[in-house]
Design a protein around this motif. Sequence first.
Motif, PDB file in Angstrom:
ATOM      1  N   GLU A  32      32.731  37.094  27.891  1.00  0.00           N
ATOM      2  CA  GLU A  32      33.756  37.099  28.937  1.00  0.00           C
ATOM      3  C   GLU A  32      34.620  35.846  28.838  1.00  0.00           C
ATOM      4  OE1 GLU A  32      34.007  39.828  30.835  1.00  0.00           O
ATOM      5  OE2 GLU A  32      35.840  39.007  31.683  1.00  0.00           O
ATOM      6  N   LEU A  33      33.984  34.698  28.670  1.00  0.00           N
ATOM      7  CA  LEU A  33      34.740  33.442  28.596  1.00  0.00           C
ATOM      8  C   LEU A  33      35.513  33.353  27.281  1.00  0.00           C
ATOM      9  CD1 LEU A  33      32.122  30.984  30.138  1.00  0.00           C
ATOM     10  CD2 LEU A  33      34.180  31.913  31.226  1.00  0.00           C
ATOM     11  N   LEU A  36      38.467  35.744  27.552  1.00  0.00           N
ATOM     12  CA  LEU A  36      39.459  35.184  28.478  1.00  0.00           C
ATOM     13  C   LEU A  36      40.261  34.090  27.772  1.00  0.00           C
ATOM     14  CD1 LEU A  36      40.723  34.824  31.296  1.00  0.00           C
ATOM     15  CD2 LEU A  36      38.768  33.373  31.909  1.00  0.00           C
ATOM     16  N   GLN A  40      44.268  33.938  27.161  1.00  0.00           N
ATOM     17  CA  GLN A  40      45.072  32.784  27.590  1.00  0.00           C
ATOM     18  C   GLN A  40      45.872  32.215  26.419  1.00  0.00           C
ATOM     19  OE1 GLN A  40      42.914  29.750  29.732  1.00  0.00           O
ATOM     20  NE2 GLN A  40      42.712  31.027  31.569  1.00  0.00           N
ATOM     21  N   ARG A  72      41.539  43.416  28.312  1.00  0.00           N
ATOM     22  CA  ARG A  72      41.434  43.607  29.769  1.00  0.00           C
ATOM     23  C   ARG A  72      42.137  42.475  30.523  1.00  0.00           C
ATOM     24  NH1 ARG A  72      37.015  41.667  32.256  1.00  0.00           N
ATOM     25  NH2 ARG A  72      35.672  42.164  30.489  1.00  0.00           N
ATOM     26  N   HIS A  73      41.896  41.223  30.100  1.00  0.00           N
ATOM     27  CA  HIS A  73      42.561  40.108  30.789  1.00  0.00           C
ATOM     28  C   HIS A  73      44.074  40.145  30.550  1.00  0.00           C
ATOM     29  CE1 HIS A  73      39.114  38.111  32.532  1.00  0.00           C
ATOM     30  NE2 HIS A  73      38.449  38.272  31.403  1.00  0.00           N
ATOM     31  N   HIS A  75      45.882  42.767  30.275  1.00  0.00           N
ATOM     32  CA  HIS A  75      46.379  43.735  31.263  1.00  0.00           C
ATOM     33  C   HIS A  75      46.577  43.043  32.623  1.00  0.00           C
ATOM     34  CE1 HIS A  75      46.583  47.519  33.600  1.00  0.00           C
ATOM     35  NE2 HIS A  75      45.877  46.831  34.469  1.00  0.00           N
ATOM     36  N   HIS A  76      45.589  42.261  33.040  1.00  0.00           N
ATOM     37  CA  HIS A  76      45.707  41.577  34.345  1.00  0.00           C
ATOM     38  C   HIS A  76      46.793  40.498  34.311  1.00  0.00           C
ATOM     39  CE1 HIS A  76      42.490  43.721  36.289  1.00  0.00           C
ATOM     40  NE2 HIS A  76      41.618  43.395  35.361  1.00  0.00           N
ATOM     41  N   PHE A  77      47.111  40.004  33.107  1.00  0.00           N
ATOM     42  CA  PHE A  77      48.213  39.034  32.963  1.00  0.00           C
ATOM     43  C   PHE A  77      49.568  39.752  32.834  1.00  0.00           C
ATOM     44  CE2 PHE A  77      45.280  35.788  30.554  1.00  0.00           C
ATOM     45  CZ  PHE A  77      44.556  35.577  31.714  1.00  0.00           C
ATOM     46  N   ARG A  96      30.394  49.318  27.391  1.00  0.00           N
ATOM     47  CA  ARG A  96      30.812  48.965  28.750  1.00  0.00           C
ATOM     48  C   ARG A  96      32.173  48.268  28.747  1.00  0.00           C
ATOM     49  NH1 ARG A  96      28.019  45.295  30.817  1.00  0.00           N
ATOM     50  NH2 ARG A  96      26.306  44.957  29.358  1.00  0.00           N
ATOM     51  N   LEU A  97      32.371  47.365  27.778  1.00  0.00           N
ATOM     52  CA  LEU A  97      33.662  46.664  27.697  1.00  0.00           C
ATOM     53  C   LEU A  97      34.797  47.648  27.417  1.00  0.00           C
ATOM     54  CD1 LEU A  97      32.624  43.467  25.676  1.00  0.00           C
ATOM     55  CD2 LEU A  97      33.014  43.666  28.152  1.00  0.00           C
ATOM     56  N   LYS A  99      34.781  50.802  28.276  1.00  0.00           N
ATOM     57  CA  LYS A  99      34.988  51.579  29.502  1.00  0.00           C
ATOM     58  C   LYS A  99      35.810  50.791  30.516  1.00  0.00           C
ATOM     59  CE  LYS A  99      32.687  54.811  32.541  1.00  0.00           C
ATOM     60  NZ  LYS A  99      34.002  55.455  32.552  1.00  0.00           N
ATOM     61  N   GLN A 100      35.525  49.492  30.624  1.00  0.00           N
ATOM     62  CA  GLN A 100      36.301  48.645  31.550  1.00  0.00           C
ATOM     63  C   GLN A 100      37.788  48.663  31.174  1.00  0.00           C
ATOM     64  OE1 GLN A 100      34.345  44.787  31.324  1.00  0.00           O
ATOM     65  NE2 GLN A 100      32.378  45.767  31.748  1.00  0.00           N
ATOM     66  N   ASN A 103      39.266  52.090  31.992  1.00  0.00           N
ATOM     67  CA  ASN A 103      39.452  52.219  33.447  1.00  0.00           C
ATOM     68  C   ASN A 103      40.769  51.613  33.918  1.00  0.00           C
ATOM     69  OD1 ASN A 103      37.047  53.554  33.812  1.00  0.00           O
ATOM     70  ND2 ASN A 103      35.904  51.794  34.570  1.00  0.00           N
ATOM     71  N   LEU A 104      41.339  50.705  33.111  1.00  0.00           N
ATOM     72  CA  LEU A 104      42.635  50.119  33.456  1.00  0.00           C
ATOM     73  C   LEU A 104      43.781  50.919  32.848  1.00  0.00           C
ATOM     74  CD1 LEU A 104      41.788  46.332  32.901  1.00  0.00           C
ATOM     75  CD2 LEU A 104      41.841  47.589  35.058  1.00  0.00           C
TER      76      LEU A 104
END
Lengths: 243, 243
Positions: A32-33, A36, A40, A72-73, A75-77, A96-97, A99-100, A103-104
């Motif tokens: 995750e880190l 991310l 960034q 995924r991040h 997308h949120h950015f 799972r990653l 699928k996450q 889901n977006l």
Amino acid sequence: MALRYIGQKAAQQIDEELMSAAGAFSIDQLMELAGLSCAQALAKSFPVKTHARVLVCCGPGNQGGDGLVAARHLHHFSYNPTIYYPKPGGKDLYQRLLKQARNLGIPVVDTEGFPASLEGADVVMDAIFGFSFHPPVRAPFDKVLTALAESSKPILSVDIPSGWGVEEGRQRLTNTQGEEVATIDPEVLISLTAPKEGSRNYTGKHWLGGRFVPDDLAKRYELNLPEYPGVDQVVELPPSGKL
Amino acid sequence: MALRYIGQKAAQQIDEELMSAAGAFSIDQLMELAGLSCAQALAKSFPVKTHARVLVCCGPGNQGGDGLVAARHLHHFSYNPTIYYPKPGGKDLYQRLLKQARNLGIPVVDTEGFPASLEGADVVMDAIFGFSFHPPVRAPFDKVLTALAESSKPILSVDIPSGWGVEEGRQRLTNTQGEEVATIDPEVLISLTAPKEGSRNYTGKHWLGGRFVPDDLAKRYELNLPEYPGVDQVVELPPSGKL
């Protein structure tokens, strides 16, 4: 003190230490880190206004997992990522990653959809091969690397440009049939935890991610890590790697 | 469109959805991102130059886990956190997060060490009770909340100020013996995923964290979330909650 460029063995040992009983990190946390920090680095290199469409190319191993998290991040950015993930890893975590990301509404394309996705992208994130890579290049990534190298799209590579030797650096490549594979030259690189030997002569924009390396581990491996600014998960390295 | 303030039931449902088979998140991932956002909110509210010494008060549940993660990131942000964790949760995850913090040399104190740690702190992170809290306040947190309320140290609370009702807001409190417990009034609040009903009349500095809520989930719960700036994991909310 100069930043240390680490080899394959040290890179593997650092990962193993972090996830050992003593290090106590789970792969979910670290990925995750790491992902991310990749997102960034991309956002700080390629503004969303001009580079919204990101093709995230994910390999079958852990680096592909970093790519899934980064997508995924992104997308949120407010980016519009597309994931190319032709050889999904078997681990439950990767599923799972993925699928996450789905889901977006992030599109996931296979090798058939790759050329059009590359054509439609403003920038490519190369999360194909990490520090465990050994040539030759296996299909379908042989054709993918050649397509990326021949494309005019800017590339951000994760940890080491895919196809480069983690220690040898930029190198000539072949696939499993002995056919030549083109070498990519990314505009941007993000090294994770510490830069790798193979990136010592890399001259593009160079980020470091992995703001989770414990001080005592950094000291034992003599990483001489730079200070990260503010609350960022990435720090830019000078091209020479000298600090 | 106004930001939605959610009640206890919606908060629980959102958490459950995220970690369901459909949502596909692991608690390791979500806690890492939640704790990182708490650390970012603290760093953006209390500069390290004047507020390096942070006492992170962790409760026995998931919010205590967020606090453990936040303490680790605060260390990497050059703060000097101390963890007060008198009732460690039984989950393996909490034990690993605690170990990760200890590996960085972050001091962990018990109730005996709490008063001196509070005295030596520049700012307190309150990660004691989350949206599952119901009065009365159980020991040792009754004395801790009173000590925090009577202290002049600024407080950043996570999700809901500890002791406030997740729906009722600021309220009079008692412990299990029926004795009065003082109510804290934090200078700063960071709401996670969405602000809670109980914070509707909160007038201090207010951050929102949880830049991982899928768009469709936000839409179904009519959260009307604000846009996060740049690559930050937090966004500041106007005091009224109106956007």
